[in-house]
Write an enzyme that holds these catalytic residues in place. Structure first.
Site, mmCIF file in Angstrom:
data_model
loop_
_atom_site.group_PDB
_atom_site.id
_atom_site.type_symbol
_atom_site.label_atom_id
_atom_site.label_comp_id
_atom_site.label_asym_id
_atom_site.label_seq_id
_atom_site.Cartn_x
_atom_site.Cartn_y
_atom_site.Cartn_z
ATOM 1 N N LYS A 41 -35.514 38.377 -22.084
ATOM 2 C CA LYS A 41 -35.479 37.386 -23.166
ATOM 3 C C LYS A 41 -36.603 36.377 -22.953
ATOM 4 O O LYS A 41 -36.826 35.927 -21.825
ATOM 5 C CB LYS A 41 -34.110 36.700 -23.162
ATOM 6 C CG LYS A 41 -33.870 35.729 -24.311
ATOM 7 C CD LYS A 41 -32.445 35.188 -24.251
ATOM 8 C CE LYS A 41 -32.130 34.236 -25.387
ATOM 9 N NZ LYS A 41 -30.735 33.743 -25.331
ATOM 10 N N SER A 58 -24.424 33.697 -26.671
ATOM 11 C CA SER A 58 -25.684 34.369 -26.999
ATOM 12 C C SER A 58 -25.949 35.686 -26.300
ATOM 13 O O SER A 58 -26.913 36.364 -26.640
ATOM 14 C CB SER A 58 -26.862 33.435 -26.716
ATOM 15 O OG SER A 58 -27.032 32.581 -27.805
ATOM 16 N N SER A 90 -28.132 34.338 -29.617
ATOM 17 C CA SER A 90 -29.577 34.222 -29.704
ATOM 18 C C SER A 90 -30.336 35.346 -28.997
ATOM 19 O O SER A 90 -31.502 35.562 -29.279
ATOM 20 C CB SER A 90 -30.046 32.874 -29.119
ATOM 21 O OG SER A 90 -29.717 32.807 -27.742
#
Ligand code: GLN
Length: 494
Positions: free
Chosen positions: A76, A175, A151
């Protein structure tokens, strides 16, 4: 081979049946082929991947055995990898190159994982759909007209589309778990303090936690075992021995008590979604578990509590992005005007909204009314869980109330905030919690859309939690019933 699990890949590379470099090239080709439609990656680190692969092959040739030898990892893009751009999907960091590597990432790379690239996210990890990214759009591999969740949407989409074997996400209020549920993969948030956050760009420091996203529970356990543990560079990591989870994975649930939360009744869910969760609870019983009703009377205040605490912390954490030391700078005649112009140009709407809410909640006169009360509510929520765990070993509930939704379907911020209704309470309590695929619903376009079962356990009970999830997954096989290679067809429908 690139379809294999992390454990299978590591075994094959350690036994020199295949080289890490061959696997890396095969995954790079897969990303070439699919990422145009999916958009999981913001940046690829193919050269770095090849360097790491060559090093892994050399170490294996020299007789080392590496737990993650040759395993393709997507990261990420709010985690630092030295020498690569780390953007948080924000214009304010669009050109920033990390000078060091996050501890969690470094531990995986040292164990033989291959860094394939940096994945898309909601800007600064604020969001539940990945649509708040300022730098790219990620589609759900199951239906390219839908969001991957957020997210950590890029990481979940990369794993679901076979563009990485495993990925790292970060979870502040859901997330990792929500995008994993939306993309039909496993997403695991360990206990707060279990995995170092050194090198994870902070959103809400009392909540942020790094964790794995993978196609199976066993792979998440493997990553967790490598990453977990004290780090002198992160004072919030706990000095407590890590019990390896991978060797403790189990195949049945005999003697396990699973709590079903009274306040999370399934009645309000859509009929098809409800049927999936009813069957999931039945499957737990078939595996030998005893279901017990537990009550979390304050859980309904989770979202309201979180949306004071998380913005308060982010308003402070994001103060460092002022155009002076790193990232974007919009030059103006004086320093105050430069701050303002930089932040106005660099941050997106959702980030600005959070900074405003958080600054307000922390301001004198409102601090006691909002921030302090939210902290008290947080304590009550944690106490509810502690009471519930007196009568059960883990809690099962939906990871989200719906499957992945269409792009632009949620226009007001509150409806987006509510997507984390089932994940936020566990985050506020710091608990280990994961989402494991539990079935599918069908949509008018005839796409099957995955749903996730959320399982949560007491603080530091990762080993038990992963064991329970593994038994559920193995007996139901939802995680392996994927039809992802349909991607070209899905792409044609777009
Ligand atoms: N959706 C939640 C938010 O927007 C949680 C995000 C996260 O866990 N990083 O804050």
């Amino acid at each position: 081979m690139i379809e294999g699990s992390a454990a299978e890949i590591a075994d094959a590379v350690n036994a020199r049946r295949v080289s890490a470099l061959e696997l890396t090239n095969a995954l790079a080709a897969r990303i070439d082929e699919r990422d145009g439609a999916v958009g999981a990656y913001l940046a690829r680190t193919t050269e770095l991947a090849r360097e790491h692969a060559a090093r892994v092959d050399a170490r294996v040739a020299a007789g080392e055995r590496l737990p993650l030898a040759g395993v393709g990892l997507a990261i990420k893009d709010n985690m630092c990898v030295a020498g690569t751009p780390t953007t948080c999907a924000s214009k304010i960091l669009a050109d920033w190159v990390a000078p060091y590597t996050a501890t969690a990432v470094a531990r995986l790379l040292e164990a033989g994982a291959i860094p394939l690239g940096k994945t898309n996210l909601d800007e600064f990890a604020m969001g539940s759909s990945c649509e708040n990214s300022a730098l790219g759009r990620t589609a759900n591999p199951w239906d390219l007209g839908r969001v991957p969740g957020g997210s950590s949407g890029g990481s979940a989409a990369a794993v679901a589309a076979g563009e990485a074997t495993v990925a790292l996400g970060s979870d502040t209020g859901g997330s990792i778990r929500e995008p994993a549920a939306f993309c039909g993969v496993v997403g695991f948030k360990p206990t707060y303090g279990r995995v170092s956050r050194y090198g994870l760009i902070a959103f809400a420091s009392s909540l942020d936690q790094i964790g794995p996203i993978s196609r199976s529970v066993a792979d998440s356990a493997l990553l967790y075992d490598v990453m977990a543990g004290h780090d002198p560079m992160d004072a919030t990591t706990v000095e407590r021995p890590v019990e390896a989870a991978a060797p403790a994975l189990r195949d049945d649930l005999r003697g396990v008590r699973i709590g079903i939360v009274k306040e999370f009744g399934l009645a309000e869910l859509g009929a098809e979604v409800r049927a999936v969760y009813e069957r999931a609870y039945d499957d737990l019983v078939k595996l030998g578990a005893e279901l017990v009703e537990v009550t979390l009377p304050t859980a309904e205040y989770g979202v309201a509590t979180y949306y004071l605490i998380a913005p308060a912390e982010c308003s402070s954490n994001l103060a460092r992005f002022d155009g002076m030391r790193y990232g974007l700078r919009v030059e103006r005649p004086d320093v105050g005007a430069t701050y303002e112009a930089t932040r106005a140009a660099g941050f997106g709407d959702e980030v600005k909204r959070r900074i405003l809410i958080g600054t307000y909640a922390l301001s004198s006169g409102y601090y006691d009314a909002y921030y302090v009360r939210a902290q008290k509510a947080r304590t009550l929520i944690a106490a509810d869980f502690a009471r519930a765990f007196a009568s059960c070993d883990a809690i099962a509930c939906p990871a989200a109330a719906t499957p992945a939704f269409a792009f632009a379907a949620k226009t007001d911020p509150v409806s987006m905030y509510l997507m984390d209704y089932y994940t936020i309470p566990m985050s506020l309590a710091g608990l280990p919690s994961l989402s494991v695929p539990c079935g599918y619903v069908t949509t008018p376009g005839a796409h099957a859309l995955p749903l996730g079962l959320e399982l949560s356990a007491p603080l530091f009970a990762e080993r038990a939690l992963l064991g329970i999830a593994h038994a559920y997954e193995g007996a139901t096989r939802h995680a392996f019933a994927r039809s992802i290679p349909d991607l070209p067809r899905a792409a044609a429908l777009r």
